[in-house]
Design a protein around this motif. Sequence first.
Motif, short mmCIF file in Angstrom:
data_model
loop_
_atom_site.label_atom_id
_atom_site.label_comp_id
_atom_site.label_asym_id
_atom_site.label_seq_id
_atom_site.Cartn_x
_atom_site.Cartn_y
_atom_site.Cartn_z
N GLY A 94 0.80 -1.22 0.00
CA GLY A 94 0.00 0.00 0.00
C GLY A 94 0.84 1.27 0.00
O GLY A 94 0.34 2.36 -0.29
N GLU A 95 2.10 1.14 0.32
CA GLU A 95 2.94 2.34 0.43
C GLU A 95 3.77 2.56 -0.84
O GLU A 95 3.77 3.64 -1.41
CB GLU A 95 3.87 2.17 1.64
N TYR A 96 4.54 1.52 -1.26
CA TYR A 96 5.40 1.71 -2.45
C TYR A 96 5.58 0.41 -3.23
O TYR A 96 6.51 0.30 -4.04
CB TYR A 96 6.77 2.28 -2.04
N SER A 97 4.74 -0.56 -2.99
CA SER A 97 4.72 -1.86 -3.70
C SER A 97 5.88 -2.79 -3.39
O SER A 97 5.70 -3.94 -3.06
CB SER A 97 4.59 -1.69 -5.22
N MET A 98 7.10 -2.30 -3.55
CA MET A 98 8.27 -3.11 -3.18
C MET A 98 9.50 -2.21 -3.19
O MET A 98 9.48 -1.15 -3.82
CB MET A 98 8.47 -4.31 -4.12
#
Length: 452
Positions: free
Chosen positions: A328-332
């Motif tokens: 939810g924040e930066y995917s990976m």
Amino acid sequence: MAPSQIHDAPIPPAPNKQSESRFASLPIPPVDEPFTLNAEFLSDTYPQKVNLGIGVYRTESGDPWPLPVVEEAETQLHRSKNVARHEYLTIQGDGKFLNLARDLVFGFDSGIEPNGTHQQNGDHNKDKENKDRIVSIQTISGTGANRLGAEFLARSLHPRNVWIPEPTWANHLTIWDLVGVERKPYPYFDPATKAFNYDSTVQTLKTQAQKGDVVILHACAHNPTGADPSKEQWTKLASIFQQKGLIPFFDLAYQGFASGSLDEDAFAIRHFMNCTPRIEFCVAQSFSKNFGLYGQRAGALHLVTNPAESESSLPQIALANLSHLVRGEYSMAPRGGSEIVRTVLSSPDLRKKWGEDLKNMSGRIKAMRQALYDELLKLGTPGKWEHILAQIGMFSYTGLTEPQVLAIRQRHHVYMLKSGRISMSGLNPKNVSYVARAIDDVVRTVTLARKQ
Ligand SMILES: Cc1ncc(COP(=O)(O)O)c(C=O)c1O
């Protein structure tokens, strides 16, 4: 509105900037001192200026240092022409990188020893048991690991307080503020001895911390003071964590960079890992300093759990929760830096070369501690300066006061943090006596001013 009417339309009144923007009441957040100071330093045109503000490694000539082993790994990666090299990583990150990163922290047998030889006699059963307790996830370097761990603990355990050393790396305060956990200071540093304040720390944790509170610990090379607990003190602290049911959160930003030894710098974490009764805790691992990969943002968060026999899926559930936050924040996390770290750590030859690079950096910093101390002694600068030698890692907490720091900047263009923290790697054989004379000048002026 029809197109023909456009020219006749009344011109709207100019927006009242103070009242019409939704953003009009935004607060002004605090500035980040090291980065602001760095910008000030860069715009200073004084030829003898010295930057002791920012925590990055510099060579004897004051330049950044791409580690030779990193350049070699980059060449290997480039030559391999892996067509998947720009693909997404998984949400958890690069599995091989994560295993190697974890083994480095906890001292597990990766089949490759730091000195480049293959390990023969590791305690495999103990390692296996411990590995099963840990979940690891790739992060945007150490900052990202601190943030992800804070977010995870805040959401899953709702700690009442987080105990943060006073002083600390300023971003700890920001991160825990952003996740909404009440921040409380514990008196880490004793200005009189210029060392770790063991008694006051223990007193605070014993009498004020509550079960389930989080406690931030710098695993080695405390930033900004360079003052660490002794091994004996770490051992006693672990017992207090067990007795009180506190949750340690280790920030590991300087493994191998502090003492030159990966094992020495991981002592505290490995001790906590092997305690009985078991302790559950987090480790935020950064590869910025020890690989010189500042801009690559390579790091990991390791969560040490203690599942009962019937809860064998618990670590996987914890990992799913961490992955959910990351997605939810930066995917990976990015893959450039972690591929370099993975390449080095999985090769006995490159690992050995990395060990030499680490010794090179930590050795130069230690030499600069000695050089600054010798210069101050030679000048007869008022005050005691032995703590410069006793402190460890990238920084020294000089004991200079804020007015002294500002005077040193104004008069001599030597930049350091207002707390008196200096980054030792900003010193080199060409500028160390200039810096010592700047300190000497200001310390004498302030001492005289006080006497009058
Ligand atoms: C104590 C401490 N923790 C974490 C970090 C995070 O660094 P990075 O995000 O570059 O890994 C730093 C960097 O200065 C640090 O000093």
